[in-house]
Design an enzyme around this catalytic site. Structure first.
Site, PDB file in Angstrom:
ATOM      1  N   HIS A   1      -1.961  -6.178   3.245  1.00 47.90           N
ATOM      2  CA  HIS A   1      -1.056  -6.996   3.485  1.00 47.90           C
ATOM      3  C   HIS A   1      -0.299  -7.340   4.709  1.00 47.90           C
ATOM      4  O   HIS A   1       0.552  -7.855   4.990  1.00 47.90           O
ATOM      5  CB  HIS A   1       0.111  -6.558   2.251  1.00 47.90           C
ATOM      6  CG  HIS A   1      -0.198  -6.540   1.150  1.00 47.90           C
ATOM      7  ND1 HIS A   1       0.515  -5.758   0.208  1.00 47.90           N
ATOM      8  CD2 HIS A   1      -1.273  -6.948   0.417  1.00 47.90           C
ATOM      9  CE1 HIS A   1      -0.098  -5.854  -1.341  1.00 47.90           C
ATOM     10  NE2 HIS A   1      -1.299  -6.684  -1.042  1.00 47.90           N
TER      11      HIS A   1
ATOM     12  N   CYS B   1      -4.277 -14.791  17.564  1.00 47.82           N
ATOM     13  CA  CYS B   1      -4.407 -16.274  17.916  1.00 47.82           C
ATOM     14  C   CYS B   1      -5.734 -17.003  17.078  1.00 47.82           C
ATOM     15  O   CYS B   1      -6.672 -16.210  16.898  1.00 47.82           O
ATOM     16  CB  CYS B   1      -5.009 -16.214  19.274  1.00 47.82           C
ATOM     17  SG  CYS B   1      -5.286 -18.054  20.015  1.00 47.82           S
TER      18      CYS B   1
ATOM     19  N   CYS C   1      -8.746 -18.418  19.359  1.00 48.76           N
ATOM     20  CA  CYS C   1      -9.944 -17.416  19.890  1.00 48.76           C
ATOM     21  C   CYS C   1     -10.029 -16.163  19.258  1.00 48.76           C
ATOM     22  O   CYS C   1     -10.745 -15.380  19.482  1.00 48.76           O
ATOM     23  CB  CYS C   1      -9.796 -17.287  21.383  1.00 48.76           C
ATOM     24  SG  CYS C   1      -8.104 -16.184  21.619  1.00 48.76           S
TER      25      CYS C   1
ATOM     26  N   ASN D   1       2.551   9.672  -7.651  1.00 48.46           N
ATOM     27  CA  ASN D   1       3.669   8.983  -7.513  1.00 48.46           C
ATOM     28  C   ASN D   1       4.848   9.317  -8.474  1.00 48.46           C
ATOM     29  O   ASN D   1       4.515   9.922  -9.526  1.00 48.46           O
ATOM     30  CB  ASN D   1       3.107   7.530  -8.342  1.00 48.46           C
ATOM     31  CG  ASN D   1       4.052   6.303  -7.913  1.00 48.46           C
ATOM     32  OD1 ASN D   1       4.245   6.327  -6.748  1.00 48.46           O
ATOM     33  ND2 ASN D   1       4.635   5.573  -8.745  1.00 48.46           N
ATOM     34  N   LEU D   2       6.147   9.215  -8.303  1.00 47.99           N
ATOM     35  CA  LEU D   2       7.197   9.476  -8.864  1.00 47.99           C
ATOM     36  C   LEU D   2       7.326   9.015 -10.128  1.00 47.99           C
ATOM     37  O   LEU D   2       7.895   9.581 -11.168  1.00 47.99           O
ATOM     38  CB  LEU D   2       8.519   9.117  -8.033  1.00 47.99           C
ATOM     39  CG  LEU D   2       9.062  10.270  -6.954  1.00 47.99           C
ATOM     40  CD1 LEU D   2       9.913   9.643  -6.214  1.00 47.99           C
ATOM     41  CD2 LEU D   2       9.300  11.244  -7.467  1.00 47.99           C
ATOM     42  N   GLN D   3       6.879   7.928 -10.659  1.00 51.24           N
ATOM     43  CA  GLN D   3       6.963   6.904 -11.870  1.00 51.24           C
ATOM     44  C   GLN D   3       5.473   6.955 -12.415  1.00 51.24           C
ATOM     45  O   GLN D   3       4.539   7.117 -11.662  1.00 51.24           O
ATOM     46  CB  GLN D   3       7.295   5.613 -11.559  1.00 51.24           C
ATOM     47  CG  GLN D   3       8.753   5.464 -10.968  1.00 51.24           C
ATOM     48  CD  GLN D   3       9.034   4.216 -10.484  1.00 51.24           C
ATOM     49  OE1 GLN D   3       8.458   3.633  -9.835  1.00 51.24           O
ATOM     50  NE2 GLN D   3      10.139   3.494 -10.892  1.00 51.24           N
TER      51      GLN D   3
END
Length: 359
Positions: A187, A195, A198, A289-291
């Site tokens: 992401h 650029c 180039c 993971n917490l969830q």
């Protein structure tokens, strides 16, 4: 530049809820942060651009605003699972053994690996996309890598961790010392601009994104001799294509792993959530993971606990395992060899059969 880049919104004018005659001027409000029903009418709590304390506003004053639409689009945060200290230690020990046995690890990281550094996540308890969101102004250039980031660097130096595939744009993997050339930032990165003329890339020590720009232009020009083209950030918003180089590298490296280490992500966003399970044969998958995540049922080991706590325990045990000298004892000819592996059985898959179902 702030961490609100995923939901950029212009302030919108409404009136402070105030009974005084002086409250006649329109004031810009920024965000909806709560909702209630009072005396038969719906009210929303909003934050104000002039710095005033958040206050309640009748719903009719917010109708048609993007802030109210954003509020209705936000999710209810899933509950976090609280394991006991003994459970976390037991699972971290199992992780340490997997790390020790692995030859090539690929880590897949989400926003949850950075929350202990003060960087908010998106779908966590107070995630930016939930109705419990805690909005804040944060200078990422001042944020330091977490214990999890540092543990990944150590695993790389041990020769175990080969690649990181991350959905994070906070630059903390690079700042921790992990080689940039071994990271797929799906992401983008808030500290990188490029650029289009180039293809030159520039790694900065400041956030390059221009919040006012709508075409990703940063307002700076390429310094390559003879070029001078406009520079752009590489942040990927919803509906935009992933950086093809980053994705191709992630697609190439993910199947090579004998251990996929998924951390700090609910494993919802595609295609990132599918990469750890690509070509699953002879590969272990760990989810931290917490969830609960959408892929828990496919993992070999699931640990619902803070990433830092788990990695701290696992790395301490891994170091001890690494320091143990190999056994010099050789069993006598014909002597039985102890094994904890249990009976072995072969597994034959049918066409179209799920690998996990065949276990």
């Amino acid at each position: 530049c702030t961490l609100l880049i995923m939901s950029k919104r212009k302030p919108q004018p409404i009136q402070h809820e105030d009974n005084s005659d002086e409250a006649e001027d329109l004031v810009d409000f920024l965000d909806v942060i709560d909702e209630r029903k009072r005396n038969g009418r719906i009210e929303y709590k909003v934050t104000w651009a002039d710095g005033a304390e958040p206050s309640w506003v009748p719903s009719q004053y917010l109708e048609g605003t993007s802030a109210l639409e954003d509020w209705h689009d936000r999710e209810e945060a899933d509950p976090e699972i609280e394991l006991s200290a003994a459970e976390i230690k037991h699972k971290a020990s199992a992780l340490a053994r997997l790390l020790y046995d692995s030859k090539r690890i690929v880590a897949h990281t989400g926003a949850g690996v950075s929350t202990s550094a003060g960087v908010p996540d998106f779908r966590g308890k107070n995630g930016l996309w939930t109705k419990n969101a805690r909005r804040m102004q944060l200078k990422l250039s001042e944020v330091k890598p977490t214990e999890t980031h540092q543990a990944l660097v150590e695993l790389h130096r041990m020769g175990k961790l080969a690649w990181i595939v991350t959905q994070n744009y906070d630059n903390l993997h690079v700042k921790s010392g992990f080689p940039r050339e071994c990271i797929s930032e799906l992401h983008g990165n808030l500290f990188v601009e490029f650029c289009k003329q180039c293809n030159a890339k520039y790694a900065r020590d400041f956030e390059v994104m221009d919040d006012k720009a709508e075409d990703h232009a940063t307002g700076r020009l390429c310094s390559t001799p003879g070029c001078g083209g406009a520079l752009y950030d590489n942040i990927v918003h919803f509906g935009e294509d992933l950086d093809q180089d980053a994705f191709k590298a992630a697609w190439r490296e993910s199947p090579k792993a004998d251990l996929s280490l998924c951390m700090g992500s609910k494993l919802i966003v595609t295609p990132a959530c599918d990469l750890p399970f690509k070509q699953r044969r002879n590969k272990k998958v760990v989810v931290i993971n917490l969830q609960k995540t959408m892929k828990d049922h496919k993992a070999d080991l699931v640990i619902h606990a803070p990433c830092d706590d788990v990695l701290r325990l696992a790395m301490a045990e891994l170091r001890q395992l690494q320091e143990q000298p190999p056994s010099d004892e050789v069993p006598a000819a014909g002597a039985p060899v102890a094994s904890n592996a249990g009976p072995r059985r072969s597994t034959r898959l049918r066409a179209g059969q799920d690998i996990d179902a065949a276990r």
